[in-house]
Scaffold this motif. Structure first.
Motif, PDB file in Angstrom:
ATOM      1  N   UNK A  51       1.146  -1.870   0.428  1.00 42.98           N
ATOM      2  CA  UNK A  51      -0.275   0.437  -0.223  1.00 42.98           C
ATOM      3  C   UNK A  51       1.000   1.583   0.196  1.00 42.98           C
ATOM      4  N   UNK A  52       1.716   1.325   0.705  1.00 41.87           N
ATOM      5  CA  UNK A  52       2.251   2.431   0.902  1.00 41.87           C
ATOM      6  C   UNK A  52       3.240   3.052  -0.648  1.00 41.87           C
ATOM      7  N   UNK A  53       3.882   1.486  -1.411  1.00 46.04           N
ATOM      8  CA  UNK A  53       5.161   2.069  -2.407  1.00 46.04           C
ATOM      9  C   UNK A  53       3.730   1.785  -3.355  1.00 46.04           C
ATOM     10  N   UNK A  54       2.679   1.435  -3.516  1.00 43.29           N
ATOM     11  CA  UNK A  54       2.249   1.842  -4.205  1.00 43.29           C
ATOM     12  C   UNK A  54       1.262   3.440  -4.418  1.00 43.29           C
ATOM     13  N   UNK A  55       0.933   4.429  -3.089  1.00 44.31           N
ATOM     14  CA  UNK A  55       1.017   5.543  -2.655  1.00 44.31           C
ATOM     15  C   UNK A  55       1.867   6.272  -3.055  1.00 44.31           C
ATOM     16  N   UNK A  56       3.313   5.800  -2.934  1.00 45.02           N
ATOM     17  CA  UNK A  56       4.327   6.962  -3.856  1.00 45.02           C
ATOM     18  C   UNK A  56       4.707   6.434  -5.183  1.00 45.02           C
ATOM     19  N   UNK A  57       4.008   5.649  -5.820  1.00 38.60           N
ATOM     20  CA  UNK A  57       4.110   5.358  -6.883  1.00 38.60           C
ATOM     21  C   UNK A  57       2.955   6.373  -7.309  1.00 38.60           C
ATOM     22  N   UNK A  58       1.643   6.327  -6.980  1.00 41.13           N
ATOM     23  CA  UNK A  58       0.690   7.083  -7.820  1.00 41.13           C
ATOM     24  C   UNK A  58       0.897   8.398  -7.145  1.00 41.13           C
ATOM     25  N   UNK A  59       1.196   8.777  -6.556  1.00 44.86           N
ATOM     26  CA  UNK A  59       2.105  10.054  -5.777  1.00 44.86           C
ATOM     27  C   UNK A  59       3.095  10.705  -6.863  1.00 44.86           C
ATOM     28  N   UNK A  60       3.820  10.089  -7.369  1.00 47.91           N
ATOM     29  CA  UNK A  60       4.675  10.302  -8.630  1.00 47.91           C
ATOM     30  C   UNK A  60       3.992  10.416 -10.155  1.00 47.91           C
ATOM     31  N   UNK A  61       2.900   9.836  -9.972  1.00 47.91           N
ATOM     32  CA  UNK A  61       1.836   9.516 -11.389  1.00 47.91           C
ATOM     33  C   UNK A  61       1.334  11.578 -11.447  1.00 47.91           C
ATOM     34  N   UNK A  62       0.629  11.224  -9.944  1.00 44.66           N
ATOM     35  CA  UNK A  62      -0.289  12.580  -9.947  1.00 44.66           C
ATOM     36  C   UNK A  62       0.678  13.729 -10.578  1.00 44.66           C
ATOM     37  N   UNK A  63       1.607  13.439 -10.052  1.00 44.90           N
ATOM     38  CA  UNK A  63       2.706  15.467  -9.508  1.00 44.90           C
ATOM     39  C   UNK A  63       2.939  15.607 -11.301  1.00 44.90           C
ATOM     40  N   UNK A  64       3.383  14.357 -11.667  1.00 44.83           N
ATOM     41  CA  UNK A  64       3.681  14.137 -13.314  1.00 44.83           C
ATOM     42  C   UNK A  64       5.359  13.974 -13.810  1.00 44.83           C
ATOM     43  N   UNK A  65       6.055  13.224 -12.244  1.00 50.36           N
ATOM     44  CA  UNK A  65       7.290  12.966 -12.634  1.00 50.36           C
ATOM     45  C   UNK A  65       7.005  11.275 -13.670  1.00 50.36           C
ATOM     46  N   UNK A  66       6.434  10.583 -12.861  1.00 53.96           N
ATOM     47  CA  UNK A  66       6.178   9.220 -14.158  1.00 53.96           C
ATOM     48  C   UNK A  66       5.376   9.472 -15.308  1.00 53.96           C
ATOM     49  N   UNK A  67       4.890   8.052 -15.798  1.00 53.38           N
ATOM     50  CA  UNK A  67       4.157   8.383 -16.930  1.00 53.38           C
ATOM     51  C   UNK A  67       3.515   7.166 -16.949  1.00 53.38           C
ATOM     52  N   UNK A  68       3.730   5.922 -16.657  1.00 56.09           N
ATOM     53  CA  UNK A  68       2.982   4.533 -16.597  1.00 56.09           C
ATOM     54  C   UNK A  68       2.865   4.074 -14.973  1.00 56.09           C
ATOM     55  N   UNK A  69       1.850   3.927 -14.250  1.00 57.07           N
ATOM     56  CA  UNK A  69       1.610   3.843 -13.362  1.00 57.07           C
ATOM     57  C   UNK A  69       2.077   2.077 -13.957  1.00 57.07           C
ATOM     58  N   UNK A  70       1.644   1.396 -14.153  1.00 55.99           N
ATOM     59  CA  UNK A  70       1.649  -0.530 -14.182  1.00 55.99           C
ATOM     60  C   UNK A  70       2.772  -0.861 -14.267  1.00 55.99           C
ATOM     61  N   UNK A  71       4.077   0.392 -14.544  1.00 52.95           N
ATOM     62  CA  UNK A  71       5.250   0.107 -15.433  1.00 52.95           C
ATOM     63  C   UNK A  71       6.036   0.194 -13.985  1.00 52.95           C
ATOM     64  N   UNK A  72       5.948   1.227 -13.025  1.00 54.23           N
ATOM     65  CA  UNK A  72       6.407   1.360 -12.015  1.00 54.23           C
ATOM     66  C   UNK A  72       6.091   0.688 -11.013  1.00 54.23           C
ATOM     67  N   UNK A  73       4.839   0.288 -10.980  1.00 53.07           N
ATOM     68  CA  UNK A  73       4.619  -0.424  -9.614  1.00 53.07           C
ATOM     69  C   UNK A  73       5.115  -2.414 -10.274  1.00 53.07           C
TER      70      UNK A  73
END
Length: 246
Positions: A168-190
């Motif tokens: 959950x915590x790591x998923x929230x960090x990844x979702x936050x990174x997508x939300x602020x525009x740092x990442x492009x594809x959430x599934x690939x990060x996770x």
């Protein structure tokens, strides 16, 4: 007898903690006991080891509860080599314990393990279609995942619960990174970080245990692996659902 039983329990516990299958744990304890002129009756599970040592018509029964484990195949290989060395030479128990503690001191340190976590996470992220930024974020989350996991292991928390919280915590960090525009594809990060938690060795060992006749241990390990996989999936899915809602 007490010194021998304690040493055998310590050795068996280290084998089990590092990822050994049940048959290896029982066989190694039995061989070590024979090397010291005694007879051992061993019954090992994924969460406990029962040992009865008999020598000169005297017996001593010991129980050791196993609360956590962490895969380390390099350490397991060194333990196997040490077991063979002890069985051949039958050194004093104090010397054998020094050998065991010596390989304990040579385990990979925190820095190396965190770098490996980051490298594995980034590699899988790239492999499954992520970009360079996605891989970098996945690597950073992998490091966070490692330290969180180590924190829970030291506190000997339930493995299923700790995997769920970490997910959950790591998923929230990844979702936050997508939300602020740092990442492009959430599934690939996770997916890079998911691969760090998949209980692959546990599933393999459960099948091996069942094929060797240790049905109870195999079934328990398999059920635990399935539950870990389910709660890990739920943990990583929660942030994706929240991101979709927001």
């Amino acid at each position: 007898m007490e010194e021998l039983s304690e040493f055998l329990m310590d050795f068996g516990e280290r084998l089990l903690l590092s990822g050994a299958e049940i048959s290896r744990v029982e066989d190694s304890i039995g061989r070590l006991c024979t090397a010291y002129g005694a007879h051992a009756e061993v019954f090992a599970l994924t969460s406990a080891i029962y040992l009865t040592v008999t020598k000169d018509k005297k017996s001593q029964t010991t129980l050791r509860r196993i609360n956590h484990y962490q895969t380390d195949l390099n350490y397991l290989d060194k333990l196997n080599d040490t077991c063979r060395k002890i069985c051949v030479g039958s050194p004093p128990i104090s010397e054998a314990r020094k050998w065991m503690e010596e390989i304990e001191s040579k385990r990979y340190n925190t820095g190396i393990q965190s770098v490996v976590y980051a490298f594995v996470a980034a590699s899988f992220s790239l492999f499954f279609g992520g970009g360079v930024r996605d891989a970098a974020i996945s690597a950073a989350i992998g490091v966070v995942l490692y330290f969180l996991d180590q924190c829970f292991v030291k506190r000997q928390l339930n493995r299923i619960f700790s995997v769920f919280v970490v997910s959950v915590l790591c998923g929230l960090i990844a979702a936050g990174a997508i939300r602020i525009g740092w990442g492009r594809k959430l599934s690939s990060i996770l997916i890079g970080d998911i691969m760090l938690l998949v209980p692959g060795l546990a599933i393999t060992n459960s099948v091996r245990d069942m094929m060797k006749g240790d049905m109870l241990s195999g079934i328990l390990r398999l059920l635990e692996s399935i539950l870990i996989a389910i709660f890990m999936t739920i943990g990583f899915a929660i942030p994706q659902m929240l991101l979709g809602i927001l």
